[in-house]
Write an enzyme that holds these catalytic residues in place. Structure first.
Site, short mmCIF file in Angstrom:
data_model
loop_
_atom_site.label_atom_id
_atom_site.label_comp_id
_atom_site.label_asym_id
_atom_site.label_seq_id
_atom_site.Cartn_x
_atom_site.Cartn_y
_atom_site.Cartn_z
N SER A 150 -10.77 -33.78 -3.87
CA SER A 150 -11.33 -35.05 -3.38
C SER A 150 -12.72 -34.86 -2.78
CB SER A 150 -10.42 -35.66 -2.32
OG SER A 150 -9.08 -35.65 -2.75
N1 SAH Z 1 -5.21 -32.53 -2.04
C1 SAH Z 1 -5.88 -32.02 -3.23
C2 SAH Z 1 -6.29 -33.15 -4.17
C3 SAH Z 1 -5.41 -33.08 -5.32
S1 SAH Z 1 -5.52 -34.26 -6.61
C4 SAH Z 1 -7.06 -31.16 -2.88
O1 SAH Z 1 -7.43 -31.09 -1.70
O2 SAH Z 1 -7.59 -30.50 -3.79
C5 SAH Z 1 -3.83 -34.80 -6.60
C6 SAH Z 1 -2.78 -33.76 -6.90
O3 SAH Z 1 -1.52 -34.41 -6.82
C7 SAH Z 1 -2.86 -33.16 -8.31
O4 SAH Z 1 -2.96 -31.77 -8.22
C8 SAH Z 1 -1.55 -33.61 -8.97
O5 SAH Z 1 -1.02 -32.64 -9.84
C9 SAH Z 1 -0.65 -33.83 -7.75
N2 SAH Z 1 0.51 -34.70 -7.95
C10 SAH Z 1 0.56 -35.88 -8.62
N3 SAH Z 1 1.82 -36.39 -8.56
C11 SAH Z 1 2.56 -35.51 -7.82
C12 SAH Z 1 3.94 -35.47 -7.42
N4 SAH Z 1 4.81 -36.44 -7.74
N5 SAH Z 1 4.34 -34.43 -6.68
C13 SAH Z 1 3.50 -33.43 -6.33
N6 SAH Z 1 2.20 -33.41 -6.70
C14 SAH Z 1 1.73 -34.43 -7.43
#
Ligand code: SAH
Length: 219
Positions: free
Chosen positions: A60
């Site tokens: 993000s």
């Molecule tokens: N917090 C992260 C941003 C990640 S983007 C950072 O600081 O880099 C969102 C993430 O959520 C992705 O990696 C995606 O694979 C994950 N995601 C989406 N649905 C999910 C679920 N049901 N359970 C766990 N992770 C999930």
């Protein structure tokens, strides 16, 4: 421009954009964001922009990380659940502000890379696991704080609100239809859930195991 100069520029930009919590700003300054982005994006690690990580996911934008962390109002006694580990950057930021972070990621390779970063940075108060985060982490519930970093549907997953302690706060991007998303802050009190809409955002989707199953085999 040196990394230090870029860092200072970013922190000033965050301040101007409404990040007033000096603890949050201090942590963002100290966590080496360049370690969480692919090598080809190292020179952009201290720009205020979201960047691609593997498997079509994103780390993000620093402003969104800062505002969501500030909105979560984390204290050093809190146990925090994060859904969507991704690069691990948000979990790293939270880990410097609370007692322990539990973080769940559905893509194993992303989780493994994030875990490697946590070890390298000696962030020993982060516990991570692979799985569908829409189910939360029942064995560790309740949590004083929950942050979801992928966009859910119009309503927060019930398992997550159930795992919020009374007085607890959750910050989650929710969709309002037409692909529109807004960060929502949900507070659980004795009388129920109280919802407050914050700002518009764009996150990758929160996909439950059931969503993935339905996409693979549409009825
Ligand atoms: N917090 C992260 C941003 C990640 S983007 C950072 O600081 O880099 C969102 C993430 O959520 C992705 O990696 C995606 O694979 C994950 N995601 C989406 N649905 C999910 C679920 N049901 N359970 C766990 N992770 C999930």
């Amino acid at each position: 421009m040196s990394i230090d100069a870029r860092k200072i520029r970013l922190i000033m930009q965050l301040r101007r954009s409404g990040v007033t919590d000096t603890k949050v700003l201090g942590v963002i300054e100290r966590i080496p964001r360049e370690m969480f982005v692919p090598p080809s994006f190292h020179d952009q690690a201290w720009e205020d922009t979201a960047l691609p990580i593997d498997l079509g996911q994103t780390i993000s934008q620093p402003l969104i990380v800062a505002l969501m962390t500030q909105a979560l109002d984390v204290h050093d006694r809190h146990k925090v659940l994060e859904i969507g580990t991704g690069s691990g950057y948000q979990a790293a930021v939270l880990s410097r502000l609370c007692r322990r972070v539990y973080t769940v990621e559905r893509h194993r390779p992303l989780l493994h890379e994030a875990e490697h970063r946590f070890r390298t940075l000696k962030l020993h108060n982060i516990t991570s696991r692979h799985g569908d985060g829409t189910r939360g982490w029942p064995e560790q519930a309740p949590f004083e704080r929950i942050m979801v970093t992928a966009a859910g549907g119009p309503e927060p997953p019930k398992d997550l609100t159930d795992q919020l302690s009374i007085g607890g706060v959750m910050v989650i991007p929710l969709g309002g239809g037409y692909g529109e998303q807004r960060v929502v802050r949900i507070r659980r009190t004795e009388t129920g859930l109280h919802r407050e809409e914050l700002w518009p955002v764009r996150f990758v989707p929160l996909l439950s195991d059931q969503d993935v199953e339905e996409r693979a085999h549409p009825s």
